[in-house]
Design an enzyme around this catalytic site. Structure first.
Site, PDB file in Angstrom:
ATOM      1  N   THR A   1     -41.685  92.487  70.520  1.00  0.00           N
ATOM      2  CA  THR A   1     -42.372  91.410  71.241  1.00  0.00           C
ATOM      3  C   THR A   1     -41.443  90.233  71.532  1.00  0.00           C
ATOM      4  O   THR A   1     -41.888  89.200  72.007  1.00  0.00           O
ATOM      5  CB  THR A   1     -43.595  90.903  70.447  1.00  0.00           C
ATOM      6  N   ALA A   2     -40.146  90.398  71.253  1.00  0.00           N
ATOM      7  CA  ALA A   2     -39.167  89.330  71.500  1.00  0.00           C
ATOM      8  C   ALA A   2     -38.403  89.621  72.792  1.00  0.00           C
ATOM      9  O   ALA A   2     -38.994  89.887  73.822  1.00  0.00           O
ATOM     10  CB  ALA A   2     -38.246  89.205  70.288  1.00  0.00           C
ATOM     11  N   TYR A   3     -37.094  89.609  72.746  1.00  0.00           N
ATOM     12  CA  TYR A   3     -36.269  89.803  73.941  1.00  0.00           C
ATOM     13  C   TYR A   3     -36.557  91.154  74.598  1.00  0.00           C
ATOM     14  O   TYR A   3     -36.536  91.287  75.825  1.00  0.00           O
ATOM     15  CB  TYR A   3     -34.797  89.683  73.550  1.00  0.00           C
TER      16      TYR A   3
ATOM     17  N   ASP B   1     -41.590  81.609  64.645  1.00  0.00           N
ATOM     18  CA  ASP B   1     -41.088  82.936  64.330  1.00  0.00           C
ATOM     19  C   ASP B   1     -39.590  82.921  64.029  1.00  0.00           C
ATOM     20  O   ASP B   1     -39.128  83.616  63.127  1.00  0.00           O
ATOM     21  CB  ASP B   1     -41.361  83.889  65.494  1.00  0.00           C
ATOM     22  N   GLY B   2     -38.828  82.119  64.778  1.00  0.00           N
ATOM     23  CA  GLY B   2     -37.391  82.058  64.554  1.00  0.00           C
ATOM     24  C   GLY B   2     -37.041  81.564  63.163  1.00  0.00           C
ATOM     25  O   GLY B   2     -36.113  82.074  62.522  1.00  0.00           O
TER      26      GLY B   2
ATOM     27  N   LEU C   1     -39.344  92.648  74.965  1.00  0.00           N
ATOM     28  CA  LEU C   1     -40.504  92.506  75.851  1.00  0.00           C
ATOM     29  C   LEU C   1     -40.115  91.782  77.138  1.00  0.00           C
ATOM     30  O   LEU C   1     -40.511  92.184  78.234  1.00  0.00           O
ATOM     31  CB  LEU C   1     -41.630  91.756  75.130  1.00  0.00           C
TER      32      LEU C   1
ATOM     33  N   ASP D   1     -33.655  92.267  66.395  1.00  0.00           N
ATOM     34  CA  ASP D   1     -32.824  93.077  67.276  1.00  0.00           C
ATOM     35  C   ASP D   1     -31.343  92.814  67.098  1.00  0.00           C
ATOM     36  O   ASP D   1     -30.931  91.777  66.570  1.00  0.00           O
ATOM     37  CB  ASP D   1     -33.209  92.838  68.746  1.00  0.00           C
TER      38      ASP D   1
END
Length: 269
Positions: free
Chosen positions: A165-167, A54-55, A169, A125
């Site tokens: 769904t990243a940081y 994803d990154g 979450l 984000d």
């Protein structure tokens, strides 16, 4: 679709074995395939294949934003909320792209501006967090010019639905359907009872104003866009965040719902 460009995370495909195999398959089908290591992206590229996690896909989306190209991820990472194609299905997936059997999701992005004129865009984000010190930072959050709250916290996450769904979450924020139009604010380890996330309209403008430390010491913090492009801020600085005009164009070949993907990924963890 018959003109492809491939971006590879060489820490996940060190010898480019996966990349070369994909390029060979595409060219055997009579299509064009150019690797990032060979040349910059041609203007007539129809689809970008991003090999990694994803990154890698997020970084590629930001770097190619002005090209207005469609992207799809081939997952060599772990979770892969964004990277739809797994290695065991990569060739059937390519066949679907050849046959134009795909849809395109428009993913909203955020634009952040700093007092010094610097600005950047984020797909996941924009995070304001402490700089070097282990102490909490003090800041005020305004929405459309009106004070929302004053925080003593490790920082604040301003997230898109894609970034939920990243940081967000990990910090206890809500999971949001990725094509929704809204902005999520999630404080990081707030030193208060009011630590809940706040959901805002996609039309809202958010301002984070850096306060003072105790005894009027200058507060220092950093602003990170998708975990990179870190910029330093201090007491009195204002970080303005709003929905970006630009969007990420994410190709989808499966009819799997977001809820099913979420269930599968979370079960695996």
């Amino acid at each position: 679709m018959d003109k492809f460009y491939v971006i590879t995370n060489n820490t996940k495909d060190e010898k480019y074995e996966v990349t070369k195999a994909i390029k060979k398959y595409i060219e055997e089908k009579g299509k064009r395939c150019i690797l990032e290591s060979e040349q910059s992206i041609p203007s007539d590229t129809q689809g970008v294949l991003v090999i990694g996690g994803d990154g890698t896909l997020i970084q590629a989306a930001r770097e190619l934003l002005d090209k207005k190209v469609q992207l799809i991820g081939i997952n060599l990472g772990t979770l892969g909320y964004l990277t739809e194609i797994e290695m065991q299905t990569v060739y059937p997936a390519l066949d679907k792209l050849f046959a134009d059997e795909y849809t395109v999701e428009e993913r909203m992005m955020l634009r952040g501006s700093l007092p010094n004129g610097k600005e950047n865009i984020a797909l996941n984000d924009i995070i304001v967090t402490r700089y070097s010190s282990l102490r909490l930072i003090s800041f005020r959050v305004y929405v459309n010019g009106e004070l929302l709250n004053t925080y003593q916290a490790d920082g604040m996450i301003i997230s898109t639905p894609t970034g939920s769904t990243a940081y967000n979450l990990s910090a206890g924020g809500p999971v949001v359907e990725p094509t929704a139009s809204l902005i999520v604010l999630t404080p990081i380890c707030s030193h208060a009872l009011n630590t809940s996330s706040i959901i805002l309209s996609v039309e809202d403008e958010i301002i984070i104003e850096m306060g003072n430390r105790r005894e009027n010491e200058v507060e220092e913090a950093v602003v990170a866009f998708d975990g990179t492009d870190v910029l330093k801020v201090r007491t009195g600085d204002r970080i303005r965040v709003k929905k970006a005009d630009e969007t990420m164009k994410l190709m989808k070949i499966n009819q799997v719902s977001f809820l099913e993907t979420l269930r599968r990924k979370m079960k695996g963890n």
